[in-house]
Design a protein around this motif. Structure first.
Motif, PDB file in Angstrom:
ATOM      1  N   ILE A 141      -2.324   1.926   6.448  1.00  0.00           N
ATOM      2  CA  ILE A 141      -2.090   0.735   6.169  1.00  0.00           C
ATOM      3  C   ILE A 141      -2.954   0.469   4.997  1.00  0.00           C
ATOM      4  O   ILE A 141      -2.840  -0.697   4.405  1.00  0.00           O
ATOM      5  N   HIS A 142      -4.132   1.038   4.637  1.00  0.00           N
ATOM      6  CA  HIS A 142      -4.911   1.019   3.630  1.00  0.00           C
ATOM      7  C   HIS A 142      -4.418   1.270   2.303  1.00  0.00           C
ATOM      8  O   HIS A 142      -4.627   0.596   1.210  1.00  0.00           O
ATOM      9  N   THR A 143      -3.266   2.173   2.564  1.00  0.00           N
ATOM     10  CA  THR A 143      -2.413   2.454   1.111  1.00  0.00           C
ATOM     11  C   THR A 143      -1.588   1.416   0.998  1.00  0.00           C
ATOM     12  O   THR A 143      -1.272   0.887  -0.102  1.00  0.00           O
ATOM     13  N   VAL A 144      -0.725   1.070   2.189  1.00  0.00           N
ATOM     14  CA  VAL A 144       0.437   0.183   2.206  1.00  0.00           C
ATOM     15  C   VAL A 144       0.094  -1.147   1.584  1.00  0.00           C
ATOM     16  O   VAL A 144       0.750  -1.886   1.005  1.00  0.00           O
ATOM     17  N   GLU A 145      -1.258  -1.656   1.920  1.00  0.00           N
ATOM     18  CA  GLU A 145      -1.651  -2.909   1.782  1.00  0.00           C
ATOM     19  C   GLU A 145      -1.925  -3.195   0.327  1.00  0.00           C
ATOM     20  O   GLU A 145      -1.837  -4.279  -0.060  1.00  0.00           O
ATOM     21  N   LYS A 146      -1.874  -2.039  -0.404  1.00  0.00           N
ATOM     22  CA  LYS A 146      -2.183  -2.122  -2.001  1.00  0.00           C
ATOM     23  C   LYS A 146      -0.742  -2.052  -2.755  1.00  0.00           C
ATOM     24  O   LYS A 146      -0.685  -2.529  -3.812  1.00  0.00           O
ATOM     25  N   LEU A 147       0.202  -2.119  -1.907  1.00  0.00           N
ATOM     26  CA  LEU A 147       1.677  -2.345  -2.480  1.00  0.00           C
ATOM     27  C   LEU A 147       2.358  -3.864  -2.312  1.00  0.00           C
ATOM     28  O   LEU A 147       1.711  -4.571  -1.253  1.00  0.00           O
ATOM     29  N   ASP A 148       3.055  -4.248  -3.052  1.00  0.00           N
ATOM     30  CA  ASP A 148       3.716  -5.536  -2.728  1.00  0.00           C
ATOM     31  C   ASP A 148       4.741  -5.285  -1.689  1.00  0.00           C
ATOM     32  O   ASP A 148       4.913  -4.079  -1.458  1.00  0.00           O
ATOM     33  N   ASP A 149       5.330  -6.446  -1.366  1.00  0.00           N
ATOM     34  CA  ASP A 149       6.439  -6.078  -0.057  1.00  0.00           C
ATOM     35  C   ASP A 149       7.476  -5.344  -0.585  1.00  0.00           C
ATOM     36  O   ASP A 149       8.113  -4.408   0.056  1.00  0.00           O
ATOM     37  N   VAL A 150       7.996  -5.422  -1.939  1.00  0.00           N
ATOM     38  CA  VAL A 150       9.125  -4.714  -2.378  1.00  0.00           C
ATOM     39  C   VAL A 150       9.001  -3.010  -2.459  1.00  0.00           C
ATOM     40  O   VAL A 150       9.665  -2.263  -1.932  1.00  0.00           O
ATOM     41  N   GLN A 151       7.497  -2.810  -2.955  1.00  0.00           N
ATOM     42  CA  GLN A 151       7.067  -1.470  -3.057  1.00  0.00           C
ATOM     43  C   GLN A 151       6.968  -0.987  -1.504  1.00  0.00           C
ATOM     44  O   GLN A 151       7.305   0.445  -1.186  1.00  0.00           O
ATOM     45  N   ALA A 152       6.444  -1.718  -0.763  1.00  0.00           N
ATOM     46  CA  ALA A 152       6.136  -1.322   0.638  1.00  0.00           C
ATOM     47  C   ALA A 152       7.385  -0.970   1.195  1.00  0.00           C
ATOM     48  O   ALA A 152       7.750   0.169   1.945  1.00  0.00           O
ATOM     49  N   GLY A 153       8.647  -1.802   1.141  1.00  0.00           N
ATOM     50  CA  GLY A 153       9.811  -1.491   1.523  1.00  0.00           C
ATOM     51  C   GLY A 153      10.532  -0.140   0.844  1.00  0.00           C
ATOM     52  O   GLY A 153      11.138   0.693   1.571  1.00  0.00           O
ATOM     53  N   GLU A 160      16.283  19.601  16.003  1.00  0.00           N
ATOM     54  CA  GLU A 160      16.310  19.249  16.988  1.00  0.00           C
ATOM     55  C   GLU A 160      14.997  18.195  17.245  1.00  0.00           C
ATOM     56  O   GLU A 160      15.008  17.565  18.350  1.00  0.00           O
ATOM     57  N   LYS A 161      14.362  17.967  16.215  1.00  0.00           N
ATOM     58  CA  LYS A 161      13.283  16.895  16.240  1.00  0.00           C
ATOM     59  C   LYS A 161      13.896  15.618  15.652  1.00  0.00           C
ATOM     60  O   LYS A 161      14.078  15.332  14.578  1.00  0.00           O
ATOM     61  N   ASP A 162      13.809  14.442  16.726  1.00  0.00           N
ATOM     62  CA  ASP A 162      14.294  13.188  16.636  1.00  0.00           C
ATOM     63  C   ASP A 162      13.211  12.098  16.257  1.00  0.00           C
ATOM     64  O   ASP A 162      13.843  10.948  16.415  1.00  0.00           O
ATOM     65  N   SER A 163      11.906  12.525  16.215  1.00  0.00           N
ATOM     66  CA  SER A 163      10.908  11.352  15.976  1.00  0.00           C
ATOM     67  C   SER A 163      10.102  11.999  15.104  1.00  0.00           C
ATOM     68  O   SER A 163       9.729  13.179  14.945  1.00  0.00           O
ATOM     69  N   PHE A 164       9.104  10.929  14.565  1.00  0.00           N
ATOM     70  CA  PHE A 164       7.927  11.567  13.597  1.00  0.00           C
ATOM     71  C   PHE A 164       6.813  10.512  14.038  1.00  0.00           C
ATOM     72  O   PHE A 164       7.063   9.421  14.591  1.00  0.00           O
ATOM     73  N   LEU A 165       5.431  10.820  13.577  1.00  0.00           N
ATOM     74  CA  LEU A 165       4.446  10.075  13.634  1.00  0.00           C
ATOM     75  C   LEU A 165       4.147   9.283  12.239  1.00  0.00           C
ATOM     76  O   LEU A 165       4.142  10.001  11.202  1.00  0.00           O
ATOM     77  N   LEU A 166       3.510   8.124  12.107  1.00  0.00           N
ATOM     78  CA  LEU A 166       2.927   7.332  11.169  1.00  0.00           C
ATOM     79  C   LEU A 166       1.733   7.207  11.670  1.00  0.00           C
ATOM     80  O   LEU A 166       1.771   6.481  12.691  1.00  0.00           O
ATOM     81  N   TYR A 167       0.584   7.280  11.035  1.00  0.00           N
ATOM     82  CA  TYR A 167      -0.666   7.069  11.488  1.00  0.00           C
ATOM     83  C   TYR A 167      -1.100   5.674  10.911  1.00  0.00           C
ATOM     84  O   TYR A 167      -0.706   5.264   9.872  1.00  0.00           O
ATOM     85  N   CYS A 168      -1.818   5.271  11.781  1.00  0.00           N
ATOM     86  CA  CYS A 168      -2.409   3.647  11.529  1.00  0.00           C
ATOM     87  C   CYS A 168      -3.148   3.674  10.250  1.00  0.00           C
ATOM     88  O   CYS A 168      -3.155   2.455   9.658  1.00  0.00           O
ATOM     89  N   ASP A 169      -3.858   4.656   9.735  1.00  0.00           N
ATOM     90  CA  ASP A 169      -4.638   4.603   8.603  1.00  0.00           C
ATOM     91  C   ASP A 169      -3.985   4.395   6.997  1.00  0.00           C
ATOM     92  O   ASP A 169      -4.671   4.048   6.225  1.00  0.00           O
TER      93      ASP A 169
END
Length: 208
Positions: free
Chosen positions: A15-27, A4-13
């Motif tokens: 970004i510190h991990t995602v920025e270490k990935l290139d665009d393909v990896q982030a996708g 019954e849950k149709d949403s979830f949270l991604l936390y702002c922090d």
């Protein structure tokens, strides 16, 4: 995730991990997250995505536990409201009273419904968030009762739909307050008795 849950949270922090990935990896990471929350049991395509996803997975698991705890608590609160004693909720009419006042009080007992209690019951049963019962739907419920259907028939239909495979597969999208105001719905789903006249759950449906 819960069905019954149709949403979830991604936390702002993150970004510190995602920025270490290139665009393909982030996708790929984003697609992996979406597959995970939709219960597709994805397998990371490379070690970097797996490493980046792990803290996100842990936060998603914690949030799901919080969601289930809150949902269970709300369900228990609804049950407590439903299980209020009938003597506290339903006006009593002396057996020897035959005048118009008696008829009026009796009509209130039989035909009136506490629609907020009905909304709470539907929302907690199906994980929905309905806010109001329209006047048109209220009239439909009153007609149901005047046509001879009982409040326990409505409650049985609601609970039986909860266990119905068709409605489960459709995430209960058709299980609305209006749906249960239809005679054909009650005829179809109220056949298996769960609630009886002596059940305290009926008490809260009555105006008080």
């Amino acid at each position: 995730m819960a069905k019954e849950k149709d949403s979830f949270l991604l936390y702002c922090d993150i970004i510190h991990t995602v920025e270490k990935l290139d665009d393909v990896q982030a996708g790929k990471l984003f697609k992996h997250i979406l597959k995970y929350v939709n219960d597709q049991s994805p397998t990371p395509e490379n070690p970097l995505v797996e490493i980046a996803f792990e803290p996100i997975r842990q936060s998603l698991k914690r949030d799901l536990i919080k969601y289930e705890t809150i949902r269970e608590r709300n369900s228990e609160n609804a049950k407590k409201r439903w299980n209020a004693t009938a003597s506290d909720r339903i006006p009593k009419v002396p057996n020897n009273t035959k005048n118009a006042d008696s008829d009026s009080v009796s009509d209130n007992d039989i035909y009136n419904i506490d629609y907020q209690a009905l909304l709470d019951f539907v929302n907690n049963t199906f994980g929905r968030k309905f806010q109001v019962v329209t006047d048109k739907v209220k009239r439909a419920y009153k007609k149901l009762l005047k046509d001879g259907y009982k409040k326990e028939d409505i409650l049985n239909a609601i609970r039986n739909c909860k266990d119905n495979d068709y409605h489960k597969q459709n995430n209960y999208q058709y299980c609305t307050p209006e749906f249960f105001s239809r005679a054909e719905t009650i005829d179809k789903y109220a056949d298996r008795t769960i609630v009886t006249e002596s059940d305290g759950i009926l008490a809260h449906l009555n105006k008080h």
